[in-house]
Design a protein around this motif. Sequence first.
Motif, PDB file in Angstrom:
ATOM      1  N   THR A  49       0.830  -1.049   0.057  1.00 25.11           N
ATOM      2  CA  THR A  49       0.243   0.011   0.188  1.00 25.11           C
ATOM      3  C   THR A  49       0.886   1.263  -0.080  1.00 25.11           C
ATOM      4  O   THR A  49       1.860   1.320   0.749  1.00 25.11           O
ATOM      5  CB  THR A  49      -0.744   0.102   1.140  1.00 25.11           C
ATOM      6  N   GLN A  50       0.625   2.186  -0.876  1.00 20.68           N
ATOM      7  CA  GLN A  50       1.306   3.312  -0.987  1.00 20.68           C
ATOM      8  C   GLN A  50       0.467   4.556  -1.065  1.00 20.68           C
ATOM      9  O   GLN A  50      -0.838   4.564  -1.416  1.00 20.68           O
ATOM     10  CB  GLN A  50       2.136   3.425  -2.337  1.00 20.68           C
ATOM     11  N   MET A  51       0.727   5.538  -0.142  1.00 18.66           N
ATOM     12  CA  MET A  51       0.228   6.937  -0.275  1.00 18.66           C
ATOM     13  C   MET A  51       0.842   7.781  -1.470  1.00 18.66           C
ATOM     14  O   MET A  51       2.026   8.079  -0.787  1.00 18.66           O
ATOM     15  CB  MET A  51       0.137   7.724   0.960  1.00 18.66           C
ATOM     16  N   LEU A  52       0.256   8.080  -2.350  1.00 21.80           N
ATOM     17  CA  LEU A  52       1.011   9.004  -3.189  1.00 21.80           C
ATOM     18  C   LEU A  52       1.048  10.411  -2.893  1.00 21.80           C
ATOM     19  O   LEU A  52      -0.312  10.938  -2.803  1.00 21.80           O
ATOM     20  CB  LEU A  52       0.526   8.923  -4.926  1.00 21.80           C
ATOM     21  N   SER A  53       1.662  11.400  -2.889  1.00 22.90           N
ATOM     22  CA  SER A  53       1.628  12.585  -2.106  1.00 22.90           C
ATOM     23  C   SER A  53       2.490  13.724  -2.986  1.00 22.90           C
ATOM     24  O   SER A  53       3.558  13.707  -2.744  1.00 22.90           O
ATOM     25  CB  SER A  53       2.264  12.586  -0.733  1.00 22.90           C
ATOM     26  N   PRO A  54       1.644  14.375  -4.093  1.00 26.82           N
ATOM     27  CA  PRO A  54       2.408  15.448  -4.728  1.00 26.82           C
ATOM     28  C   PRO A  54       2.795  16.519  -4.149  1.00 26.82           C
ATOM     29  O   PRO A  54       1.895  16.838  -2.961  1.00 26.82           O
ATOM     30  CB  PRO A  54       1.556  15.658  -5.918  1.00 26.82           C
ATOM     31  N   GLY A  55       3.475  17.232  -4.238  1.00 21.64           N
ATOM     32  CA  GLY A  55       3.995  18.596  -3.278  1.00 21.64           C
ATOM     33  C   GLY A  55       4.945  19.542  -4.364  1.00 21.64           C
ATOM     34  O   GLY A  55       5.443  19.133  -5.465  1.00 21.64           O
ATOM     35  N   ALA A  56       5.144  20.438  -3.952  1.00 24.72           N
ATOM     36  CA  ALA A  56       6.305  21.580  -4.518  1.00 24.72           C
ATOM     37  C   ALA A  56       7.584  20.945  -4.494  1.00 24.72           C
ATOM     38  O   ALA A  56       7.934  20.428  -3.416  1.00 24.72           O
ATOM     39  CB  ALA A  56       6.075  22.967  -3.694  1.00 24.72           C
ATOM     40  N   LYS A  57       8.065  20.964  -5.656  1.00 24.63           N
ATOM     41  CA  LYS A  57       9.494  20.554  -5.911  1.00 24.63           C
ATOM     42  C   LYS A  57       9.455  19.294  -6.007  1.00 24.63           C
ATOM     43  O   LYS A  57      10.706  18.761  -6.400  1.00 24.63           O
ATOM     44  CB  LYS A  57      10.646  21.166  -4.856  1.00 24.63           C
ATOM     45  N   ALA A  58       8.678  18.310  -5.356  1.00 23.31           N
ATOM     46  CA  ALA A  58       8.790  16.721  -5.367  1.00 23.31           C
ATOM     47  C   ALA A  58       7.465  16.188  -5.235  1.00 23.31           C
ATOM     48  O   ALA A  58       6.411  16.795  -4.681  1.00 23.31           O
ATOM     49  CB  ALA A  58       9.951  16.161  -4.434  1.00 23.31           C
ATOM     50  N   ALA A  59       7.479  14.969  -5.673  1.00 20.77           N
ATOM     51  CA  ALA A  59       6.305  13.959  -5.447  1.00 20.77           C
ATOM     52  C   ALA A  59       6.889  12.740  -4.631  1.00 20.77           C
ATOM     53  O   ALA A  59       7.868  12.447  -4.861  1.00 20.77           O
ATOM     54  CB  ALA A  59       5.578  13.503  -6.540  1.00 20.77           C
ATOM     55  N   TYR A  60       6.034  12.324  -3.850  1.00 22.35           N
ATOM     56  CA  TYR A  60       6.494  11.056  -2.908  1.00 22.35           C
ATOM     57  C   TYR A  60       5.462  10.128  -2.690  1.00 22.35           C
ATOM     58  O   TYR A  60       4.381  10.159  -3.157  1.00 22.35           O
ATOM     59  CB  TYR A  60       6.588  11.849  -1.438  1.00 22.35           C
ATOM     60  N   ALA A  61       6.175   9.178  -2.402  1.00 18.60           N
ATOM     61  CA  ALA A  61       4.937   7.823  -2.028  1.00 18.60           C
ATOM     62  C   ALA A  61       5.710   7.300  -0.568  1.00 18.60           C
ATOM     63  O   ALA A  61       6.789   7.253  -0.219  1.00 18.60           O
ATOM     64  CB  ALA A  61       5.297   6.567  -3.062  1.00 18.60           C
ATOM     65  N   TYR A  62       4.655   7.319   0.233  1.00 17.25           N
ATOM     66  CA  TYR A  62       4.821   6.739   1.755  1.00 17.25           C
ATOM     67  C   TYR A  62       4.077   5.590   1.927  1.00 17.25           C
ATOM     68  O   TYR A  62       3.038   5.050   1.300  1.00 17.25           O
ATOM     69  CB  TYR A  62       4.253   8.027   2.398  1.00 17.25           C
ATOM     70  N   ASP A  63       4.445   4.786   2.891  1.00 18.93           N
ATOM     71  CA  ASP A  63       4.039   3.748   3.558  1.00 18.93           C
ATOM     72  C   ASP A  63       2.925   4.289   4.584  1.00 18.93           C
ATOM     73  O   ASP A  63       3.193   4.951   5.563  1.00 18.93           O
ATOM     74  CB  ASP A  63       4.852   2.683   4.391  1.00 18.93           C
ATOM     75  N   PRO A  64       1.577   4.394   4.222  1.00 21.67           N
ATOM     76  CA  PRO A  64       0.585   4.917   5.038  1.00 21.67           C
ATOM     77  C   PRO A  64       0.425   4.404   6.660  1.00 21.67           C
ATOM     78  O   PRO A  64       0.134   5.044   7.358  1.00 21.67           O
ATOM     79  CB  PRO A  64      -0.597   5.066   4.533  1.00 21.67           C
ATOM     80  N   ARG A  65       1.047   3.202   6.793  1.00 22.87           N
ATOM     81  CA  ARG A  65       1.013   2.684   7.944  1.00 22.87           C
ATOM     82  C   ARG A  65       2.261   3.192   8.920  1.00 22.87           C
ATOM     83  O   ARG A  65       2.159   3.206  10.392  1.00 22.87           O
ATOM     84  CB  ARG A  65       0.866   1.221   8.014  1.00 22.87           C
ATOM     85  N   THR A  66       3.329   3.357   8.443  1.00 23.29           N
ATOM     86  CA  THR A  66       4.717   3.774   9.223  1.00 23.29           C
ATOM     87  C   THR A  66       4.951   5.365   8.785  1.00 23.29           C
ATOM     88  O   THR A  66       5.858   5.627   9.720  1.00 23.29           O
ATOM     89  CB  THR A  66       5.700   2.801   8.786  1.00 23.29           C
ATOM     90  N   GLY A  67       4.592   5.555   7.639  1.00 27.71           N
ATOM     91  CA  GLY A  67       5.069   7.026   7.419  1.00 27.71           C
ATOM     92  C   GLY A  67       6.479   7.073   6.604  1.00 27.71           C
ATOM     93  O   GLY A  67       6.919   8.029   6.175  1.00 27.71           O
ATOM     94  N   ARG A  68       7.000   5.858   6.452  1.00 29.12           N
ATOM     95  CA  ARG A  68       8.245   5.569   5.697  1.00 29.12           C
ATOM     96  C   ARG A  68       8.295   5.981   4.320  1.00 29.12           C
ATOM     97  O   ARG A  68       7.315   5.613   3.522  1.00 29.12           O
ATOM     98  CB  ARG A  68       8.730   4.176   5.783  1.00 29.12           C
ATOM     99  N   GLU A  69       9.099   6.772   3.851  1.00 30.19           N
ATOM    100  CA  GLU A  69       9.198   7.302   2.441  1.00 30.19           C
ATOM    101  C   GLU A  69       9.632   6.184   1.632  1.00 30.19           C
ATOM    102  O   GLU A  69      10.629   5.461   1.854  1.00 30.19           O
ATOM    103  CB  GLU A  69      10.183   8.475   2.283  1.00 30.19           C
ATOM    104  N   LEU A  70       8.758   5.654   0.556  1.00 29.98           N
ATOM    105  CA  LEU A  70       9.146   4.657  -0.536  1.00 29.98           C
ATOM    106  C   LEU A  70       9.846   5.229  -1.507  1.00 29.98           C
ATOM    107  O   LEU A  70      10.857   4.439  -1.968  1.00 29.98           O
ATOM    108  CB  LEU A  70       7.915   3.880  -0.913  1.00 29.98           C
ATOM    109  N   TRP A  71       9.411   6.254  -2.105  1.00 28.91           N
ATOM    110  CA  TRP A  71      10.024   6.785  -3.214  1.00 28.91           C
ATOM    111  C   TRP A  71      10.128   8.318  -3.451  1.00 28.91           C
ATOM    112  O   TRP A  71       9.152   8.742  -2.918  1.00 28.91           O
ATOM    113  CB  TRP A  71      10.289   6.158  -4.511  1.00 28.91           C
TER     114      TRP A  71
END
Length: 86
Positions: free
Chosen positions: A23-45
């Motif tokens: 499971t990944q939480m896709l999170s677009p933002g200024a200057k970068a986009a991220y994917a996090y593990d929504p259970r732990t908050g660990r950055e996946l990419w």
Amino acid sequence: MAKDGDMRKATARRLIVSAAGKTQMLSPGAKAAYAYDPRTGRELWKVQHSDFSVAPRPLFDRGLAFLVTGLTKSELLAVKTDDKGT
């Protein structure tokens, strides 16, 4: 972040997807986009870009996250949702 001041805006909604076996939480933002593990908050990419004021919600299909980079030089990125974000 402070050095960019007003160029750090992003109001996009996140998207939860099942990709690359997790499971990944896709999170677009200024200057970068991220994917996090929504259970732990660990950055996946992370994928860096040079724009700000991101507003569109990401889309997901067939293992790709589709992300719009922002306002001044909008680009559509198609990112593999593996652990590398390539």
